[in-house]
Design an enzyme around this catalytic site. Structure first.
Site, PDB file in Angstrom:
ATOM      1  N   ASP A 244       3.048  -0.884 -12.121  1.00 45.77           N
ATOM      2  CA  ASP A 244       3.116  -0.111 -13.368  1.00 45.77           C
ATOM      3  C   ASP A 244       2.866  -1.019 -14.574  1.00 45.77           C
ATOM      4  O   ASP A 244       2.136  -0.668 -15.506  1.00 45.77           O
ATOM      5  CB  ASP A 244       4.444   0.657 -13.508  1.00 45.77           C
ATOM      6  CG  ASP A 244       5.640  -0.131 -13.014  1.00 45.77           C
ATOM      7  OD1 ASP A 244       5.449  -1.239 -12.464  1.00 45.77           O
ATOM      8  OD2 ASP A 244       6.785   0.345 -13.173  1.00 45.77           O
TER       9      ASP A 244
ATOM     10  N   LYS B 296       4.810  -3.084  -5.658  1.00 45.94           N
ATOM     11  CA  LYS B 296       5.920  -2.334  -6.247  1.00 45.94           C
ATOM     12  C   LYS B 296       7.188  -2.763  -5.495  1.00 45.94           C
ATOM     13  O   LYS B 296       7.924  -1.946  -4.928  1.00 45.94           O
ATOM     14  CB  LYS B 296       5.628  -0.827  -6.105  1.00 45.94           C
ATOM     15  CG  LYS B 296       6.574   0.089  -6.833  1.00 45.94           C
ATOM     16  CD  LYS B 296       6.442   0.046  -8.351  1.00 45.94           C
ATOM     17  CE  LYS B 296       7.499   0.941  -8.994  1.00 45.94           C
ATOM     18  NZ  LYS B 296       7.687   0.674 -10.427  1.00 45.94           N
TER      19      LYS B 296
ATOM     20  N   TYR C 172      -3.371   5.514   2.829  1.00 45.48           N
ATOM     21  CA  TYR C 172      -4.528   6.351   3.143  1.00 45.48           C
ATOM     22  C   TYR C 172      -4.752   6.494   4.645  1.00 45.48           C
ATOM     23  O   TYR C 172      -5.464   7.385   5.089  1.00 45.48           O
ATOM     24  CB  TYR C 172      -5.802   5.796   2.499  1.00 45.48           C
ATOM     25  CG  TYR C 172      -5.825   5.897   0.980  1.00 45.48           C
ATOM     26  CD1 TYR C 172      -4.822   6.560   0.291  1.00 45.48           C
ATOM     27  CD2 TYR C 172      -6.844   5.333   0.244  1.00 45.48           C
ATOM     28  CE1 TYR C 172      -4.823   6.649  -1.084  1.00 45.48           C
ATOM     29  CE2 TYR C 172      -6.866   5.415  -1.152  1.00 45.48           C
ATOM     30  CZ  TYR C 172      -5.848   6.073  -1.802  1.00 45.48           C
ATOM     31  OH  TYR C 172      -5.860   6.156  -3.170  1.00 45.48           O
TER      32      TYR C 172
ATOM     33  N   ASP D 297      -7.156   1.267  -5.532  1.00 40.55           N
ATOM     34  CA  ASP D 297      -8.036   2.395  -5.833  1.00 40.55           C
ATOM     35  C   ASP D 297      -7.885   2.772  -7.310  1.00 40.55           C
ATOM     36  O   ASP D 297      -8.870   2.917  -8.051  1.00 40.55           O
ATOM     37  CB  ASP D 297      -7.621   3.577  -4.928  1.00 40.55           C
ATOM     38  CG  ASP D 297      -8.626   4.714  -4.975  1.00 40.55           C
ATOM     39  OD1 ASP D 297      -9.662   4.564  -5.646  1.00 40.55           O
ATOM     40  OD2 ASP D 297      -8.367   5.756  -4.341  1.00 40.55           O
TER      41      ASP D 297
ATOM     42  N   ASP E  82     -10.512   1.547 -10.736  1.00 40.57           N
ATOM     43  CA  ASP E  82     -11.193   2.526 -11.593  1.00 40.57           C
ATOM     44  C   ASP E  82     -10.778   2.360 -13.054  1.00 40.57           C
ATOM     45  O   ASP E  82     -11.588   2.515 -13.964  1.00 40.57           O
ATOM     46  CB  ASP E  82     -10.900   3.962 -11.130  1.00 40.57           C
ATOM     47  CG  ASP E  82     -11.930   4.419 -10.102  1.00 40.57           C
ATOM     48  OD1 ASP E  82     -12.648   3.548  -9.557  1.00 40.57           O
ATOM     49  OD2 ASP E  82     -12.024   5.623  -9.835  1.00 40.57           O
TER      50      ASP E  82
END
Ligand code: NAD
Length: 364
Positions: free
Chosen positions: A224, A192, A142, A248, A252
């Site tokens: 994942d 990852k 980001y 992020d 959620d």
């Protein structure tokens, strides 16, 4: 009696309604342990714009930095939607986070027994879930440079950069291990590393920090797989630490396990500073009606007790009062499902009951 000053920024919409309840509960719980909470309140967000002509003044930012611990309600609303980007309420939030240097975002995901039926997942899968997600907040893709869009050989290309330094990873890993010591002493680091170079550094750096915390167990999980495991068996997690992008998305996803956005608190921590806020927004559709669920804001001040005021017993007292008020059947409309033993209540009713519970627990 020792004194502790905090800054309150109620903000817009239901922000003032829920922060009033949270401050009352915070004061009552801290008083039980001989700490007097003094608050300094400032307009913020849309209300800040209406009062001062800008969503946050430099003076407010300086006050927050000076006193270090901040309770925020929520910002935003249709009234301020047409302002330019730098005057919009959300600009105040970004400025405040930057000024306080908060790099670790903590989101506890706790399924209260009384609300286990409110989730879209099966009750036996989620009952007892208690996860703390720690997301890196100021680095990663980001913020990484370079970022651009360009045209090359007749094609349009866009580039974002996923970038982490060892020290950035290690400071958030340290926060995760420290938090685990208050809990079940397990940290799961999510990355990852089978594909990404930055994830390989993430994993190695977290392992180095783990050596400072021999009493805390470290495991690793690929992002994942983690997305699947959160739905398959959320109870397996204690503290989860991860980068900005993965955090992020996963936070959620995990939030939906609890059933209502009105239940989710958050803390953002820097070195010495703490910003505490409910995850929900200003809910303009219900503002001023006396029906806002204050429990996310109240749970946020419990986090303030734990992570900033270092008053674990006061934190536990507030969290226990939240559980009791739900067990007693109180439900704001966002939680109300007409189940036996429950009844529809307003913000004030819940507030009154919470204060009674805190006082009862203080006497015991
Ligand atoms: P929202 O979280 O404000 O509301 C979403 C839905 O959840 C609404 O139906 C609302 O009534 C309900 N809800 C939210 N909190 C509740 C509570 N405590 N009790 C009962 N019901 C609750 O999100 P939105 O509608 O997308 O955004 C409204 C405004 O809030 C926008 O201006 C947005 O930019 C802003 N916002 C601010 C923050 C923040 O301050 N951190 C976060 C998200 C959205």
């Amino acid at each position: 009696m020792t004194k502790q000053t905090i800054i309150t920024l109620p903000g817009d919409g239901i922000g003032p309604e829920v922060t009033t309840v949270a401050v009352d509960v915070l004061k009552a719980a801290c008083r039980a342990f001989d700490v007097e909470i003094e608050t300094i309140e400032r307009p913020f967000g849309g209300t800040g714009y209406d009062t001062d002509g800008e969503p946050v003044t430099q003076e407010t930012l300086e006050l927050c930095k000076k006193h270090k611990f901040v309770l925020l309600g929520a910002v935003g609303g249709p009234k301020w939607d047409d302002l330019s980007a730098d005057l919009r309420p959300e600009a105040a939030l970004l400025k405040l986070r930057r000024e306080l240097g908060v790099y670790a975002n903590l989101r506890p995901i706790q399924v209260y027994p009384a609300l286990a039926g409110a989730s879209t997942l099966k009750e036996d899968v989620i009952a007892g879930t208690d996860i703390l997600i720690m997301r890196e907040l100021t680095g990663g893709i980001y913020f990484g440079e370079p970022r651009f869009t360009t045209e090359h050989k007749g094609e349009i290309w866009s580039v974002d950069t996923m970038k982490y330094s060892r020290s950035e990873i290690q400071r958030i890993a340290r926060k995760a291990f420290e938090a685990a010591r208050f809990r079940d002493k397990r940290v799961c680091s999510v990355d990852k590393a089978n594909v990404l170079e930055s994830s390989r550094l993430w994993r190695k750096s977290v392992e180095e920090v783990a050596e400072e915390f021999p009493d805390v167990e470290l495991s690793h999980m690929l992002v994942d797989n983690c997305a699947m495991q959160l739905i398959r068996n959320p109870k397996q997690f204690d503290v989860m630490v991860t980068g900005n992008l993965f955090g992020d998305i996963l936070s959620d996803e995990a939030a939906m396990l609890t059933g209502s956005i009105g239940m989710l608190p958050s803390a953002s921590l820097g070195d010495g500073n703490g910003l505490y806020e409910p995850v929900h927004g200003s809910a303009p559709d219900i503002a001023g009606q006396g029906v806002a669920n204050p429990l996310a804001a109240v749970a946020s001040v419990a986090l303030m007790c734990r992570y900033s005021l270092k008053m674990e017993e006061a934190a536990a007292m507030i969290e226990s009062a939240i559980r009791s008020v739900l067990d007693d059947g109180y439900r704001t409309p966002d939680l109300f499902a007409d189940e036996e033993g429950t009844f529809r209540s307003g913000t004030t009713e819940i507030s009154v009951r919470l204060l009674e519970l805190v006082k009862e627990k203080a006497v015991v």
